[in-house]
Design a protein around this motif. Structure first.
Motif, mmCIF file in Angstrom:
data_model
loop_
_atom_site.group_PDB
_atom_site.id
_atom_site.type_symbol
_atom_site.label_atom_id
_atom_site.label_comp_id
_atom_site.label_asym_id
_atom_site.label_seq_id
_atom_site.Cartn_x
_atom_site.Cartn_y
_atom_site.Cartn_z
ATOM 1 N N HIS A 1 0.814 -1.210 0.000
ATOM 2 C CA HIS A 1 0.000 0.000 0.000
ATOM 3 C C HIS A 1 0.852 1.266 0.000
ATOM 4 O O HIS A 1 0.464 2.287 -0.562
ATOM 5 N N GLY A 2 2.013 1.208 0.613
ATOM 6 C CA GLY A 2 2.857 2.385 0.713
ATOM 7 C C GLY A 2 3.807 2.583 -0.452
ATOM 8 O O GLY A 2 4.590 3.540 -0.457
ATOM 9 N N ASP A 3 3.741 1.715 -1.448
ATOM 10 C CA ASP A 3 4.656 1.791 -2.585
ATOM 11 C C ASP A 3 4.167 2.777 -3.632
ATOM 12 O O ASP A 3 2.993 3.170 -3.665
ATOM 13 N N THR A 4 5.076 3.141 -4.519
ATOM 14 C CA THR A 4 4.761 3.989 -5.665
ATOM 15 C C THR A 4 5.074 3.226 -6.944
ATOM 16 O O THR A 4 6.140 2.623 -7.072
ATOM 17 N N LEU A 5 4.131 3.266 -7.883
ATOM 18 C CA LEU A 5 4.319 2.678 -9.203
ATOM 19 C C LEU A 5 4.342 3.789 -10.244
ATOM 20 O O LEU A 5 3.713 4.829 -10.065
ATOM 21 N N VAL A 6 5.037 3.546 -11.355
ATOM 22 C CA VAL A 6 5.124 4.522 -12.440
ATOM 23 C C VAL A 6 4.603 3.894 -13.722
ATOM 24 O O VAL A 6 5.098 2.849 -14.166
ATOM 25 N N ASP A 7 3.585 4.545 -14.297
ATOM 26 C CA ASP A 7 2.980 4.129 -15.560
ATOM 27 C C ASP A 7 3.511 5.058 -16.643
ATOM 28 O O ASP A 7 3.031 6.180 -16.808
ATOM 29 N N ALA A 8 4.521 4.617 -17.371
ATOM 30 C CA ALA A 8 5.188 5.456 -18.372
ATOM 31 C C ALA A 8 4.457 5.337 -19.706
ATOM 32 O O ALA A 8 4.389 4.259 -20.292
ATOM 33 N N GLY A 9 3.929 6.461 -20.170
ATOM 34 C CA GLY A 9 3.080 6.434 -21.346
ATOM 35 C C GLY A 9 1.687 5.992 -20.947
ATOM 36 O O GLY A 9 1.142 5.037 -21.486
ATOM 37 N N CYS A 10 1.090 6.699 -19.983
ATOM 38 C CA CYS A 10 -0.114 6.215 -19.294
ATOM 39 C C CYS A 10 -1.396 6.364 -20.087
ATOM 40 O O CYS A 10 -2.439 5.819 -19.697
ATOM 41 N N GLY A 11 -1.379 7.102 -21.200
ATOM 42 C CA GLY A 11 -2.604 7.280 -21.959
ATOM 43 C C GLY A 11 -3.701 7.925 -21.138
ATOM 44 O O GLY A 11 -3.448 8.867 -20.375
ATOM 45 N N ARG A 12 -4.916 7.404 -21.251
ATOM 46 C CA ARG A 12 -6.046 7.941 -20.489
ATOM 47 C C ARG A 12 -6.180 7.308 -19.107
ATOM 48 O O ARG A 12 -7.174 7.515 -18.424
ATOM 49 N N GLY A 13 -5.192 6.519 -18.701
ATOM 50 C CA GLY A 13 -5.080 6.130 -17.307
ATOM 51 C C GLY A 13 -5.732 4.846 -16.864
ATOM 52 O O GLY A 13 -5.760 4.555 -15.663
ATOM 53 N N GLY A 14 -6.223 4.025 -17.784
ATOM 54 C CA GLY A 14 -6.908 2.803 -17.386
ATOM 55 C C GLY A 14 -6.049 1.853 -16.570
ATOM 56 O O GLY A 14 -6.482 1.336 -15.536
ATOM 57 N N SER A 15 -4.817 1.629 -17.003
ATOM 58 C CA SER A 15 -3.935 0.708 -16.274
ATOM 59 C C SER A 15 -3.538 1.274 -14.912
ATOM 60 O O SER A 15 -3.388 0.521 -13.942
ATOM 61 N N SER A 16 -3.389 2.593 -14.831
ATOM 62 C CA SER A 16 -3.060 3.221 -13.541
ATOM 63 C C SER A 16 -4.175 2.979 -12.534
ATOM 64 O O SER A 16 -3.923 2.655 -11.363
ATOM 65 N N VAL A 17 -5.421 3.147 -12.969
ATOM 66 C CA VAL A 17 -6.562 2.910 -12.083
ATOM 67 C C VAL A 17 -6.596 1.453 -11.642
ATOM 68 O O VAL A 17 -6.780 1.148 -10.454
ATOM 69 N N MET A 18 -6.400 0.531 -12.578
ATOM 70 C CA MET A 18 -6.419 -0.890 -12.229
ATOM 71 C C MET A 18 -5.324 -1.232 -11.238
ATOM 72 O O MET A 18 -5.530 -2.045 -10.325
ATOM 73 N N ALA A 19 -4.142 -0.628 -11.395
ATOM 74 C CA ALA A 19 -3.037 -0.895 -10.468
ATOM 75 C C ALA A 19 -3.384 -0.422 -9.063
ATOM 76 O O ALA A 19 -3.137 -1.126 -8.072
#
Length: 297
Positions: A102-120
């Motif tokens: 929960h305390g980690d940070t992930l980076v979505d490089a080339g995130c587009g409209r953000g679908g994968s970021s939300v799922m992560a």
């Protein structure tokens, strides 16, 4: 390139206070391309459940869910099935990030409209930072995060993925989902290696041309022209990772798994004209769809 947080109020007429200038003319071309991109195949699929992706799908088609082509609801079911397959692709990428807290940070490089970021974020409960050259994509992604009430954990920034605004070793994991063909791989992996903590996991899913074919095929050239990108060879990925302290832990050929998506999409009303190039290049072996998961050492 400098970066900016997009603090866009939830009104259509409001724009961000500052958008950085592209570092190169090519980056400017890519930013303009994605700022103006509004293909129904991306937007209508995202409308199914509010997850807006900019990648393709994997897995077997559920023909039972589609039903008969004579059904008046068939096209709606087909769109829902295409979206299910592209979300399944994102799930496979997230599966390979390993243990994320929960305390980690992930980076979505080339995130587009953000679908994968939300799922992560939904899966791990962690903070997710997305980066894109497109101000329109970042604005869209941040608006969706606000609507979902997760904007304190998920955000998109307008910046260059080769010069990300994160501290060295800040990220527990990072990824490119069909976005690495827009940059030099050595520069890209050097930056991921910098922002990842030692032991952190990098994952990419990408199309790449097959060195065994000899050279990029005419189908690969058509894909490059369609998306204004530069598809790399599978060999280039492995060499650039090795040069930047990223050691592959898994290399998976997803080509057979993605063909059903493309063959189904080619029968839909959402065709863009590039479907034939993907299908033929996958079938003749000149193009591959691969997942590579690598640890930062």
């Amino acid at each position: 390139m400098t970066d900016t947080d997009l603090t866009v109020a939830p009104t259509a007429s409001t724009t961000s206070a500052f958008i950085p200038s592209p570092a190169t003319p090519y980056q400017g071309d890519i930013a303009r391309y994605w700022d103006h991109e509004a293909r129904p195949v991306n937007l209508r699929l995202g409308d199914v459940d509010g997850l807006y992706h900019h990648h393709y799908g994997i897995g077997d088609v559920d023909h039972a869910a589609l039903g008969s082509t004579d059904d008046s609801a068939y096209e709606k079911k087909l769109i829902a099935e295409l979206h299910r397959l592209e979300s399944a692709q994102a799930d496979v990428l997230l599966d390979h990030l390993g243990s994320i807290g929960h305390g980690d940070t992930l980076v979505d490089a080339g995130c587009g409209r953000g679908g994968s970021s939300v799922m992560a974020h939904q899966r791990f409960g962690c903070k997710v930072e997305g980066v894109t050259l497109s101000a329109k994509q970042a604005e869209f992604a941040n608006q969706r995060a606000r609507e979902l009430g997760i904007d304190d954990s998920v955000r998109a920034r307008v910046c260059n993925m080769l010069d990300m605004p994160f501290e060295t070793g800040q990220a527990a994991g990072s990824w490119n989902n069909e976005s690495s063909m827009y940059v030099d791989l050595h520069d890209l992996f050097a930056e991921h290696s910098r922002v990842l903590a030692v032991g952190g996991r990098y994952v990419t899913i990408t199309g790449c041309w097959n060195p065994r074919y000899g050279q990029p095929s005419k189908w690969v050239s058509q894909i490059n022209a369609h998306f204004e990108c530069n598809i790399h060879s599978r060999r280039e990925y492995m060499r650039a990772m090795a040069d930047n302290r990223l050691v592959p832990q898994a290399v998976i050929d997803l080509t057979p798994a993605t063909l059903p998506y493309w063959e189904l999409r080619a029968t839909s009303s959402l065709v863009t004209g590039i479907e034939e190039a993907f299908i033929n290049s996958y079938k003749d072996g000149s193009f591959q769809y691969v997942l590579i998961a690598a640890d930062r050492v």
